[in-house]
Design a protein around this motif. Sequence first.
Motif, mmCIF file in Angstrom:
data_model
loop_
_atom_site.group_PDB
_atom_site.id
_atom_site.type_symbol
_atom_site.label_atom_id
_atom_site.label_comp_id
_atom_site.label_asym_id
_atom_site.label_seq_id
_atom_site.Cartn_x
_atom_site.Cartn_y
_atom_site.Cartn_z
ATOM 1 N N ALA A 143 0.852 -1.188 0.000
ATOM 2 C CA ALA A 143 0.000 0.000 0.000
ATOM 3 C C ALA A 143 0.885 1.235 0.000
ATOM 4 N N THR A 144 0.358 2.305 -0.541
ATOM 5 C CA THR A 144 1.075 3.565 -0.608
ATOM 6 C C THR A 144 0.149 4.701 -0.180
ATOM 7 N N ALA A 145 0.705 5.715 0.434
ATOM 8 C CA ALA A 145 -0.061 6.898 0.827
ATOM 9 C C ALA A 145 0.819 8.123 0.635
ATOM 10 N N GLY A 146 0.198 9.228 0.196
ATOM 11 C CA GLY A 146 0.987 10.424 -0.014
ATOM 12 C C GLY A 146 0.166 11.598 -0.505
ATOM 13 N N VAL A 147 0.871 12.616 -0.964
ATOM 14 C CA VAL A 147 0.254 13.854 -1.441
ATOM 15 C C VAL A 147 0.387 13.935 -2.952
ATOM 16 N N MET A 148 -0.729 14.187 -3.620
ATOM 17 C CA MET A 148 -0.732 14.434 -5.064
ATOM 18 C C MET A 148 -0.529 15.930 -5.244
ATOM 19 N N ASP A 149 0.661 16.310 -5.635
ATOM 20 C CA ASP A 149 1.058 17.715 -5.713
ATOM 21 C C ASP A 149 0.764 18.272 -7.105
ATOM 22 N N PHE A 150 -0.369 18.995 -7.230
ATOM 23 C CA PHE A 150 -0.751 19.600 -8.511
ATOM 24 C C PHE A 150 0.069 20.863 -8.730
ATOM 25 N N ASP A 151 0.543 21.054 -9.948
ATOM 26 C CA ASP A 151 1.386 22.189 -10.291
ATOM 27 C C ASP A 151 0.546 23.368 -10.795
ATOM 28 N N PHE A 152 -0.495 23.702 -10.029
ATOM 29 C CA PHE A 152 -1.359 24.836 -10.351
ATOM 30 C C PHE A 152 -1.481 25.695 -9.115
ATOM 31 N N GLN A 153 -1.553 27.003 -9.290
ATOM 32 C CA GLN A 153 -1.713 27.902 -8.143
ATOM 33 C C GLN A 153 -3.124 27.794 -7.592
ATOM 34 N N GLY A 154 -3.235 27.865 -6.275
ATOM 35 C CA GLY A 154 -4.529 27.877 -5.607
ATOM 36 C C GLY A 154 -5.135 26.515 -5.352
ATOM 37 N N VAL A 155 -4.414 25.429 -5.665
ATOM 38 C CA VAL A 155 -4.953 24.087 -5.436
ATOM 39 C C VAL A 155 -4.529 23.596 -4.063
ATOM 40 N N ASP A 156 -5.515 23.186 -3.267
ATOM 41 C CA ASP A 156 -5.257 22.471 -2.020
ATOM 42 C C ASP A 156 -5.148 21.002 -2.419
ATOM 43 N N ILE A 191 -3.777 4.364 -7.639
ATOM 44 C CA ILE A 191 -3.811 5.436 -6.636
ATOM 45 C C ILE A 191 -5.117 6.206 -6.803
ATOM 46 N N GLY A 192 -5.775 6.489 -5.703
ATOM 47 C CA GLY A 192 -6.996 7.284 -5.734
ATOM 48 C C GLY A 192 -6.980 8.315 -4.622
ATOM 49 N N SER A 193 -7.752 9.371 -4.801
ATOM 50 C CA SER A 193 -7.853 10.418 -3.780
ATOM 51 C C SER A 193 -8.596 9.877 -2.566
ATOM 52 N N LEU A 194 -7.954 9.898 -1.431
ATOM 53 C CA LEU A 194 -8.592 9.515 -0.174
ATOM 54 C C LEU A 194 -9.287 10.737 0.428
ATOM 55 N N VAL A 195 -8.590 11.867 0.384
ATOM 56 C CA VAL A 195 -9.129 13.153 0.835
ATOM 57 C C VAL A 195 -9.031 14.106 -0.348
ATOM 58 N N SER A 196 -10.166 14.637 -0.769
ATOM 59 C CA SER A 196 -10.198 15.543 -1.927
ATOM 60 C C SER A 196 -9.440 16.824 -1.651
ATOM 61 N N GLY A 197 -8.824 17.352 -2.692
ATOM 62 C CA GLY A 197 -8.251 18.680 -2.618
ATOM 63 C C GLY A 197 -9.330 19.697 -2.958
ATOM 64 N N GLU A 198 -8.964 20.962 -2.936
ATOM 65 C CA GLU A 198 -9.933 22.009 -3.269
ATOM 66 C C GLU A 198 -9.266 23.099 -4.091
ATOM 67 N N ILE A 199 -10.087 23.765 -4.908
ATOM 68 C CA ILE A 199 -9.644 24.927 -5.652
ATOM 69 C C ILE A 199 -10.840 25.866 -5.794
ATOM 70 N N GLU A 200 -10.558 27.145 -5.854
ATOM 71 C CA GLU A 200 -11.627 28.133 -6.013
ATOM 72 C C GLU A 200 -11.865 28.372 -7.504
ATOM 73 N N VAL A 201 -13.118 28.143 -7.934
ATOM 74 C CA VAL A 201 -13.521 28.358 -9.319
ATOM 75 C C VAL A 201 -14.716 29.313 -9.312
ATOM 76 N N ILE A 202 -14.529 30.476 -9.893
ATOM 77 C CA ILE A 202 -15.559 31.531 -9.962
ATOM 78 C C ILE A 202 -16.145 31.799 -8.574
#
Length: 162
Positions: free
Chosen positions: A28-41, A65-76
Amino acid sequence: MKTTTKTFGALTIILSSSVFAEGGYWGATAGVMDFDFQGVDNPMGLGLRAGYSQLSGWGLEAEYIGSLVSGEIEVIGKEVDVDMHSLAGYATYRSFGDIYFKGRLGLLYEDITVGRNSGDDFGVSVGAGVGFILWGDSNIELEYTILEKDVEYWSGAFSYRF
């Protein structure tokens, strides 16, 4: 006689490390999916892997690999969830020893969802890491993987050999 004893001892150490390096494994693996976009949690990922490695250090590995905890971003002006799921097949190489280096290169299918919008793609994935043998059949690995050109995965993994 002294040279023979040293040679036999060195071969024993090398072969005992090599024996651990051959066979099937799952983990099993666990970690952070680091998106290369500004404003992404960034989302937190959890995954499963299975593989087989040979005495030479070369092997094959499959990983989901799947998202266990969703990230967030502000859209409009509204916060929306960011999720990612991937399925990959890798060719791997592990060096020998109780502390070892690992590299992998493979093909990846990914699905990224931002709010209600979703997109999928195929691509090349590459990664590297360091591993530590815990006891007989278990090890942990700390890895960095480029899942796609804009997403990196910083992870820790636990594997069990059978």
